[in-house]
Design a protein around this motif. Structure first.
Motif, PDB file in Angstrom:
ATOM      1  N   PRO A   1       0.792  -1.234   0.000  1.00 20.08           N
ATOM      2  CA  PRO A   1       0.000   0.000   0.000  1.00 20.08           C
ATOM      3  C   PRO A   1       0.825   1.285   0.000  1.00 20.08           C
ATOM      4  O   PRO A   1       0.382   2.296  -0.548  1.00 20.08           O
ATOM      5  CB  PRO A   1      -0.835  -0.141   1.279  1.00 20.08           C
ATOM      6  CG  PRO A   1      -1.027  -1.614   1.423  1.00 20.08           C
ATOM      7  CD  PRO A   1       0.280  -2.228   0.972  1.00 20.08           C
ATOM      8  N   ALA A   2       2.004   1.257   0.584  1.00 16.90           N
ATOM      9  CA  ALA A   2       2.828   2.475   0.605  1.00 16.90           C
ATOM     10  C   ALA A   2       3.147   2.966  -0.798  1.00 16.90           C
ATOM     11  O   ALA A   2       3.267   4.177  -1.031  1.00 16.90           O
ATOM     12  CB  ALA A   2       4.117   2.216   1.377  1.00 16.90           C
ATOM     13  N   HIS A   3       3.296   2.042  -1.763  1.00 21.34           N
ATOM     14  CA  HIS A   3       3.571   2.451  -3.140  1.00 21.34           C
ATOM     15  C   HIS A   3       2.378   3.192  -3.736  1.00 21.34           C
ATOM     16  O   HIS A   3       2.545   4.175  -4.456  1.00 21.34           O
ATOM     17  CB  HIS A   3       3.890   1.217  -3.989  1.00 21.34           C
ATOM     18  CG  HIS A   3       5.265   0.692  -3.802  1.00 21.34           C
ATOM     19  ND1 HIS A   3       6.176   0.581  -4.829  1.00 21.34           N
ATOM     20  CD2 HIS A   3       5.915   0.246  -2.692  1.00 21.34           C
ATOM     21  CE1 HIS A   3       7.305   0.087  -4.375  1.00 21.34           C
ATOM     22  NE2 HIS A   3       7.169  -0.127  -3.075  1.00 21.34           N
ATOM     23  N   LEU A   4       1.175   2.706  -3.458  1.00 20.22           N
ATOM     24  CA  LEU A   4      -0.022   3.364  -3.973  1.00 20.22           C
ATOM     25  C   LEU A   4      -0.269   4.677  -3.246  1.00 20.22           C
ATOM     26  O   LEU A   4      -0.715   5.663  -3.849  1.00 20.22           O
ATOM     27  CB  LEU A   4      -1.236   2.440  -3.828  1.00 20.22           C
ATOM     28  CG  LEU A   4      -1.396   1.261  -4.797  1.00 20.22           C
ATOM     29  CD1 LEU A   4      -1.445   1.709  -6.236  1.00 20.22           C
ATOM     30  CD2 LEU A   4      -0.340   0.202  -4.607  1.00 20.22           C
ATOM     31  N   ARG A   5       0.058   4.703  -1.956  1.00 18.61           N
ATOM     32  CA  ARG A   5      -0.116   5.934  -1.192  1.00 18.61           C
ATOM     33  C   ARG A   5       0.818   7.020  -1.708  1.00 18.61           C
ATOM     34  O   ARG A   5       0.457   8.207  -1.744  1.00 18.61           O
ATOM     35  CB  ARG A   5       0.146   5.656   0.294  1.00 18.61           C
ATOM     36  CG  ARG A   5      -0.342   6.757   1.226  1.00 18.61           C
ATOM     37  CD  ARG A   5      -0.230   6.341   2.689  1.00 18.61           C
ATOM     38  NE  ARG A   5      -1.010   5.136   2.957  1.00 18.61           N
ATOM     39  CZ  ARG A   5      -0.471   3.983   3.319  1.00 18.61           C
ATOM     40  NH1 ARG A   5       0.850   3.868   3.466  1.00 18.61           N
ATOM     41  NH2 ARG A   5      -1.232   2.935   3.556  1.00 18.61           N
ATOM     42  N   GLU A   6       2.010   6.625  -2.123  1.00 20.34           N
ATOM     43  CA  GLU A   6       2.960   7.583  -2.687  1.00 20.34           C
ATOM     44  C   GLU A   6       2.374   8.254  -3.927  1.00 20.34           C
ATOM     45  O   GLU A   6       2.514   9.468  -4.124  1.00 20.34           O
ATOM     46  CB  GLU A   6       4.258   6.856  -3.044  1.00 20.34           C
ATOM     47  CG  GLU A   6       5.334   7.750  -3.632  1.00 20.34           C
ATOM     48  CD  GLU A   6       6.604   6.979  -3.956  1.00 20.34           C
ATOM     49  OE1 GLU A   6       7.695   7.526  -3.726  1.00 20.34           O
ATOM     50  OE2 GLU A   6       6.495   5.824  -4.445  1.00 20.34           O
ATOM     51  N   ILE A   7       1.701   7.468  -4.775  1.00 18.78           N
ATOM     52  CA  ILE A   7       1.075   8.034  -5.968  1.00 18.78           C
ATOM     53  C   ILE A   7      -0.088   8.935  -5.578  1.00 18.78           C
ATOM     54  O   ILE A   7      -0.234  10.058  -6.083  1.00 18.78           O
ATOM     55  CB  ILE A   7       0.584   6.917  -6.906  1.00 18.78           C
ATOM     56  CG1 ILE A   7       1.737   6.003  -7.310  1.00 18.78           C
ATOM     57  CG2 ILE A   7      -0.064   7.514  -8.163  1.00 18.78           C
ATOM     58  CD1 ILE A   7       1.308   4.750  -8.065  1.00 18.78           C
ATOM     59  N   ALA A   8      -0.928   8.443  -4.644  1.00 15.37           N
ATOM     60  CA  ALA A   8      -2.098   9.220  -4.228  1.00 15.37           C
ATOM     61  C   ALA A   8      -1.699  10.564  -3.642  1.00 15.37           C
ATOM     62  O   ALA A   8      -2.376  11.573  -3.853  1.00 15.37           O
ATOM     63  CB  ALA A   8      -2.915   8.421  -3.211  1.00 15.37           C
ATOM     64  N   ASP A   9      -0.591  10.592  -2.905  1.00 13.59           N
ATOM     65  CA  ASP A   9      -0.134  11.841  -2.304  1.00 13.59           C
ATOM     66  C   ASP A   9       0.400  12.822  -3.341  1.00 13.59           C
ATOM     67  O   ASP A   9       0.366  14.040  -3.121  1.00 13.59           O
ATOM     68  CB  ASP A   9       0.964  11.556  -1.273  1.00 13.59           C
ATOM     69  CG  ASP A   9       0.429  10.894  -0.012  1.00 13.59           C
ATOM     70  OD1 ASP A   9      -0.798  10.930   0.203  1.00 13.59           O
ATOM     71  OD2 ASP A   9       1.236  10.326   0.745  1.00 13.59           O
ATOM     72  N   ALA A  10       0.884  12.302  -4.473  1.00 11.26           N
ATOM     73  CA  ALA A  10       1.516  13.167  -5.476  1.00 11.26           C
ATOM     74  C   ALA A  10       0.557  13.608  -6.578  1.00 11.26           C
ATOM     75  O   ALA A  10       0.730  14.690  -7.160  1.00 11.26           O
ATOM     76  CB  ALA A  10       2.711  12.447  -6.107  1.00 11.26           C
ATOM     77  N   VAL A  11      -0.438  12.792  -6.898  1.00  8.83           N
ATOM     78  CA  VAL A  11      -1.366  13.127  -7.980  1.00  8.83           C
ATOM     79  C   VAL A  11      -2.491  13.991  -7.427  1.00  8.83           C
ATOM     80  O   VAL A  11      -3.205  13.568  -6.509  1.00  8.83           O
ATOM     81  CB  VAL A  11      -1.944  11.857  -8.630  1.00  8.83           C
ATOM     82  CG1 VAL A  11      -3.013  12.209  -9.659  1.00  8.83           C
ATOM     83  CG2 VAL A  11      -0.833  11.042  -9.279  1.00  8.83           C
TER      84      VAL A  11
END
Length: 378
Positions: free
Chosen positions: A208-218
Motif C-alpha cells: 500500500p505504501a507504493h499506492l499511497r505515494e502516488i495518491a499523495d503526489a497526484v
C-alpha cells in the motif's frame, strides 16, 4: 502490411463509453474474468494481452523495451478500434502503462485506476536479474512461485498460473526490461486525469505504501485499500475491486446527479437523498446512472422536449405524485403554464379525459403553489 495489434477482447455495448483493462506481468486478460462482465453493463470494456502473453504476439516487444513502448501498443490498439478517448484500469505493469498514458497522453485518458502497481518497482537490479534468469532458464521456476507472489496463502487461480507458465520467455524478459527502466515519480504531480489507486493490503510486490505515494503526489487522487487481497486483487477480491471501479468510473452517476438537481431542484433531491437507506441505495444509484446520467443527458432531445414526453407518460399511467414533481421540472426546463396545459390537453385525446382531468388538477395545484411562492413544497 497490416500492423500487428495486441490480442484483445471487447465486451459490452458499442455505444457505451470505452474502458481499457490492462493486465499484470505474467497474466493474460483472464485476470479480469470476474470483473469485466459486470463493468461491461455500463462500458465498452476492451481487455488486452501483453506481448507474448495470452494471444499477443511475442515479436511486438524486444530487449530493452520500455513502458512507453507498451503504452504505444495500447494506443495503436485504441486507434485501430476507433477509440479516441477512454477510461483505463491496469494492474501492476498494466497500471504503470496507465500512469504513463496519463502523463504523456492525457488527452486520451478520461479516468484512470491504478491497481496493485507503483510509480517505480524497487529499482532496476531485481528486474534485470529476473530478465536474465528467464532468458537463461525459461519461466518454469518463476511460475512455480507465482502463487506466493500473487495471492495470500491458500488461494490460487490455476488459469493465471498456467498463463504465466505459457508466456513467451523473451517477451516476458522484455517486459522485465520495461519495469527496470521505469520510474515516474517526478512526473506524478503533472497528472490531471481523475485517478483512483487500489492497493491490496497483503501485497508484497507493490504494498500500500507504493499506492499511497502516488495518491499523495497526484492532485485529487483517491486511495482504496482492499483487505485480504495480495498482488492480483481483481482475481482474489473481485467484488471489492468492482465496487471501487464502479464508484470511480461512474461518471454517468455523477453527471446524472448534476442533471437531476438541475431539473428537479436541490430541495427535492436532498429530500430523496436524506431518505435513502441501504435497501433503496441501489435504486437511487440506478436512477442517477441511467435515467438522469444516460437518458436526460442525451442531446438528441432538448430538456423541454423530454419534459413534455415525461408529462404525457406520467398522465398515461396515472402517476400523479410524480406528475406534480415533473410539472415543476417542466417549468425549470422552460415550459410556460400555457404549454404545460397544451400537453395535458393532448393527453385528454390519447390517454383519456378522466386521466387528463386528474392531471389538470395536479398541475393547477403545482402552478398555484409556484405563483404563491410555495414551489419548493412536496
Amino acid at each position: 502490411m497490416t500492423e500487428k495489434l495486441l490480442n484483445h477482447r471487447a465486451e459490452g455495448p458499442v455505444s457505451a463509453p470505452p474502458l481499457l483493462l490492462g493486465p499484470s506481468l505474467g497474466t493474460s486478460y483472464a485476470l479480469w474474468d470476474e470483473v469485466a462482465p459486470e463493468l461491461s453493463a455500463a462500458h465498452l470494456v476492451i481487455l488486452w494481452d501483453l506481448p507474448g502473453h495470452g494471444g499477443s504476439a511475442a515479436e511486438l516487444i524486444g530487449p530493452g523495451a520500455t513502458v512507453a513502448d507498451l503504452a504505444g501498443l495500447v494506443l495503436a490498439l485504441a486507434d485501430a478500434l476507433g477509440v479516441e478517448r477512454f477510461a483505463y484500469a491496469g494492474v501492476s505493469l498494466g497500471g504503470a502503462v496507465g500512469l504513463h498514458l496519463a502523463v504523456h497522453h492525457p488527452e486520451r485518458v478520461s479516468s484512470l485506476a491504478v491497481i496493485c502497481s507503483s510509480a517505480h518497482f524497487n529499482g532496476a537490479k531485481p528486474w534485470e536479474e529476473r530478465a536474465a534468469l528467464v532468458r537463461r532458464e525459461g519461466l518454469a521456476e518463476l511460475a512455480g512461485s507465482a502463487d506466493a507472489r500473487w495471492f495470500t496463502p491458500g488461494f490460487t487461480v490455476p488459469k493465471l498460473v498456467a498463463d504465466h507458465r505459457d508466456a513467451d520467455p523473451g517477451a516476458y524478459a522484455a517486459c522485465c526490461d520495461a519495469l527496470a527502466a521505469y520510474d515516474l515519480r517526478d512526473r506524478l504531480p503533472e497528472i490531471s486525469t481523475p485517478t483512483l489507486l487500489v492497493a491490496g493490503r497483503e501485497d508484497p510486490a507493490t504494498p500500500p505504501a507504493h499506492l499511497r505515494e502516488i495518491a499523495d503526489a497526484v492532485p485529487g487522487a483517491a486511495l482504496v485499500e482492499i483487505p485480504g487481497a495480495s498482488h492480483l486483487a481483481p482475481a482474489q477480491r473481485p467484488e471489492a475491486v468492482l465496487t471501487a471501479l464502479r464508484a470511480h468510473f461512474g461518471g454517468d452517476a455523477r453527471r446524472g446527479m448534476e442533471v437531476r438537481r438541475q431539473v428537479l431542484g436541490d430541495t427535492h433531491v436532498d429530500r430523496a437523498q436524506s431518505r435513502q437507506t441501504p435497501f433503496t441505495a441501489r435504486f437511487q444509484d440506478f436512477i442517477s446512472r441511467y435515467a438522469w446520467g444516460e437518458i436526460w443527458t442525451d442531446p438528441t432531445l432538448s430538456r423541454r422536449e423530454r419534459s413534455m414526453i415525461t408529462l404525457t407518460a406520467l398522465v398515461a399511467h396515472g402517476h400523479y405524485d410524480e406528475l406534480a414533481m415533473h410539472v415543476r421540472a417542466a417549468r425549470r426546463n422552460g415550459l410556460t403554464p400555457e404549454e404545460i396545459g397544451a400537453v395535458l390537453l393532448q393527453t385528454a385525446v390519447y390517454c383519456g379525459v378522466p386521466a387528463a382531468n386528474s392531471a389538470f388538477a395536479t398541475a393547477q395545484r403545482v402552478l398555484s403553489e409556484e405563483e404563491n411562492g410555495d414551489g419548493g413544497r412536496a
